[in-house]
Scaffold this motif. Structure first.
Motif, PDB file in Angstrom:
ATOM      1  N   PRO A 259       4.537   8.613   2.449  1.00  0.00           N
ATOM      2  CA  PRO A 259       2.754   8.770   2.263  1.00  0.00           C
ATOM      3  C   PRO A 259       2.448   9.082   3.521  1.00  0.00           C
ATOM      4  CG  PRO A 259       3.968   7.687   1.003  1.00  0.00           C
ATOM      5  CD  PRO A 259       5.345   7.517   1.897  1.00  0.00           C
ATOM      6  N   ALA A 260       1.012   9.197   3.422  1.00  0.00           N
ATOM      7  CA  ALA A 260      -0.318   9.142   4.432  1.00  0.00           C
ATOM      8  C   ALA A 260      -0.577   8.232   5.320  1.00  0.00           C
ATOM      9  CB  ALA A 260      -1.108   9.957   4.564  1.00  0.00           C
ATOM     10  N   GLU A 261      -0.246   6.907   3.664  1.00  0.00           N
ATOM     11  CA  GLU A 261      -0.706   5.470   3.751  1.00  0.00           C
ATOM     12  C   GLU A 261      -0.556   4.839   2.554  1.00  0.00           C
ATOM     13  OE1 GLU A 261      -5.234   3.855   2.099  1.00  0.00           O
ATOM     14  OE2 GLU A 261      -4.789   5.064   3.653  1.00  0.00           O
ATOM     15  N   TRP A 262      -0.182   3.688   2.609  1.00  0.00           N
ATOM     16  CA  TRP A 262       0.229   3.267   2.036  1.00  0.00           C
ATOM     17  C   TRP A 262      -0.300   1.332   1.400  1.00  0.00           C
ATOM     18  CZ3 TRP A 262       5.530   4.104  -1.016  1.00  0.00           C
ATOM     19  CH2 TRP A 262       6.040   2.503  -1.174  1.00  0.00           C
ATOM     20  N   ARG A 263       0.273   1.269   0.548  1.00  0.00           N
ATOM     21  CA  ARG A 263      -0.542  -0.125   0.222  1.00  0.00           C
ATOM     22  C   ARG A 263       0.113  -1.763  -0.344  1.00  0.00           C
ATOM     23  NH1 ARG A 263      -6.265  -0.550   0.583  1.00  0.00           N
ATOM     24  NH2 ARG A 263      -7.170   1.739   0.260  1.00  0.00           N
ATOM     25  N   ARG A 264       0.662  -2.416   0.956  1.00  0.00           N
ATOM     26  CA  ARG A 264       1.759  -3.358   0.305  1.00  0.00           C
ATOM     27  C   ARG A 264       0.445  -4.585   0.077  1.00  0.00           C
ATOM     28  NH1 ARG A 264       5.658  -4.608   4.533  1.00  0.00           N
ATOM     29  NH2 ARG A 264       6.276  -2.827   4.334  1.00  0.00           N
ATOM     30  N   GLY A 265      -0.017  -5.526  -0.893  1.00  0.00           N
ATOM     31  CA  GLY A 265      -0.907  -6.065  -1.458  1.00  0.00           C
ATOM     32  C   GLY A 265      -2.596  -5.730  -0.674  1.00  0.00           C
ATOM     33  N   PRO A 266      -2.740  -6.793  -0.141  1.00  0.00           N
ATOM     34  CA  PRO A 266      -3.713  -6.629   1.130  1.00  0.00           C
ATOM     35  C   PRO A 266      -3.596  -5.967   2.484  1.00  0.00           C
ATOM     36  CG  PRO A 266      -2.768  -8.877   1.434  1.00  0.00           C
ATOM     37  CD  PRO A 266      -1.560  -8.134  -0.161  1.00  0.00           C
ATOM     38  N   MET A 267      -2.008  -5.684   2.309  1.00  0.00           N
ATOM     39  CA  MET A 267      -2.163  -4.480   3.769  1.00  0.00           C
ATOM     40  C   MET A 267      -2.160  -3.038   3.532  1.00  0.00           C
ATOM     41  SD  MET A 267       1.320  -6.919   4.878  1.00  0.00           S
ATOM     42  CE  MET A 267       1.087  -6.051   6.817  1.00  0.00           C
ATOM     43  N   ARG A 268      -2.844  -2.517   4.743  1.00  0.00           N
ATOM     44  CA  ARG A 268      -2.640  -1.494   4.341  1.00  0.00           C
ATOM     45  C   ARG A 268      -1.940  -0.512   5.569  1.00  0.00           C
ATOM     46  NH1 ARG A 268      -8.329   1.596   4.218  1.00  0.00           N
ATOM     47  NH2 ARG A 268      -8.434   0.498   2.336  1.00  0.00           N
ATOM     48  N   LEU A 269      -1.333  -0.043   5.988  1.00  0.00           N
ATOM     49  CA  LEU A 269      -0.103   1.023   6.513  1.00  0.00           C
ATOM     50  C   LEU A 269      -0.099   2.312   6.446  1.00  0.00           C
ATOM     51  CD1 LEU A 269       2.904  -1.397   5.314  1.00  0.00           C
ATOM     52  CD2 LEU A 269       1.703  -2.153   7.000  1.00  0.00           C
ATOM     53  N   ARG A 270      -0.193   3.148   7.619  1.00  0.00           N
ATOM     54  CA  ARG A 270      -0.311   4.206   7.661  1.00  0.00           C
ATOM     55  C   ARG A 270       0.665   4.459   8.856  1.00  0.00           C
ATOM     56  NH1 ARG A 270      -6.866   4.590   8.633  1.00  0.00           N
ATOM     57  NH2 ARG A 270      -7.774   4.396   6.357  1.00  0.00           N
ATOM     58  N   ARG A 271       0.482   6.354   9.451  1.00  0.00           N
ATOM     59  CA  ARG A 271       1.715   6.823  10.194  1.00  0.00           C
ATOM     60  C   ARG A 271       2.871   5.513  10.090  1.00  0.00           C
ATOM     61  NH1 ARG A 271      -3.026   7.662  12.007  1.00  0.00           N
ATOM     62  NH2 ARG A 271      -3.426   4.955  12.322  1.00  0.00           N
ATOM     63  N   ASP A 272       3.234   5.042  11.401  1.00  0.00           N
ATOM     64  CA  ASP A 272       4.913   4.968  11.318  1.00  0.00           C
ATOM     65  C   ASP A 272       5.124   3.402  10.334  1.00  0.00           C
ATOM     66  OD1 ASP A 272       6.096   6.168  14.266  1.00  0.00           O
ATOM     67  OD2 ASP A 272       6.240   7.003  12.826  1.00  0.00           O
ATOM     68  N   ALA A 273       3.755   3.192  10.442  1.00  0.00           N
ATOM     69  CA  ALA A 273       4.163   1.635   9.988  1.00  0.00           C
ATOM     70  C   ALA A 273       4.146   1.928   7.757  1.00  0.00           C
ATOM     71  CB  ALA A 273       2.749   0.579   9.973  1.00  0.00           C
ATOM     72  N   VAL A 274       4.355   2.761   7.791  1.00  0.00           N
ATOM     73  CA  VAL A 274       4.710   3.355   6.147  1.00  0.00           C
ATOM     74  C   VAL A 274       6.057   3.009   6.215  1.00  0.00           C
ATOM     75  CG1 VAL A 274       4.910   4.764   4.253  1.00  0.00           C
ATOM     76  CG2 VAL A 274       2.604   4.088   5.909  1.00  0.00           C
TER      77      VAL A 274
END
Length: 243
Positions: A6-21
């Motif tokens: 997905p373009a964006e991923w939420r892990r608790g309070p963290m918001r991850l995008r691109r290769d960090a997903v």
């Protein structure tokens, strides 16, 4: 066939995008017994260990009562006059109603724990895990071993009314200047600090007064935070008067 991230991923309070997903969810990794076990050694898991050390320290020392931390070299031999001085200071503090807290090791720490224990006072040792094994000395009546220096240092500051600092090395200097910094910045209040052994400490005190003070790095009142002395009775008397 690999799934598109997905373009964006939420892990608790963290918001991850691109290769960090991540490619899998936390639950997937938790329930898959075929996965790696290195999560046991990662930083998030260490938070639990750190938390447990704080809980154990706070729980073990919560009812300690008024106490003084005595610091100094682990290399001081029982034949050294400083060993006897630390022992006498601990006895004096015990007579004044204080418990004694040390790092729990040999040398000055052993002498202080011995003085407190022999006079019937509270003798505490806060040990630390080191590459070269160092057990708590035989005069520690209440002992806690820590993995993390910063947790141990928190216990010293929280459960001590102040410090008496005997001649020592890097570890002793570390505890001394941390206390001075916390006192200077108002993080701790009414925290008397005794430097015992004028011959040993004079060069440092002179440098603070003759170099740091004129350079504007410290203020005159910062120098008043410490008391330099050579007599065990004077150390105890000054501490009690300034507590």
């Amino acid at each position: 066939m690999s799934k598109q991230r997905p373009a964006e991923w939420r892990r608790g309070p963290m918001r991850l995008r691109r290769d960090a997903v991540p490619e899998s969810t936390t639950d997937q990794r938790l329930l898959d017994h075929r996965g790696p076990h290195d999560w046991l050694h990662t930083d998030p898991w260490r938070v639990m260990r750190i938390q447990s050390e704080f809980v154990e320290g706070f729980g073990g020392l919560a009812e300690l009562g008024a106490s003084v931390a005595i610091f100094g070299s682990a290399r001081t031999s029982p034949e050294d006059p400083m060993y006897d001085a630390a022992r006498r200071i601990a006895e004096g503090l015990c007579a004044a109603g204080y418990g004694v807290i040390t790092g729990g090791g040999p040398g000055i720490m052993e002498a202080a724990n011995r003085g407190a224990s022999e006079c019937g006072g509270v003798s505490v040792g806060l040990g630390i895990e080191l590459p070269h094994e160092q057990t708590l000395n035989d005069w520690v009546d209440i002992g806690i071993n820590f993995r993390y220096f910063f947790v141990r240092k928190t216990m010293f500051v929280k459960y001590s009314q102040g410090y008496i600092v005997m001649p020592g090395g890097f570890g002793t200097m570390d505890e001394l200047f941390e206390a001075l910094t916390l006192s200077q910045t108002g993080k701790i209040t009414t925290f008397p600090i005794v430097l015992y052994g004028s011959e040993y400490w004079r060069g440092l005190v002179d440098w603070l007064r003759d170099t740091m003070l004129p350079a504007g790095m410290i203020a005159e009142e910062d120098l008043d935070r410490v008391h330099l002395c050579d007599d065990p009775e004077d150390a105890v008397r000054w501490f009690v008067a300034n507590d």
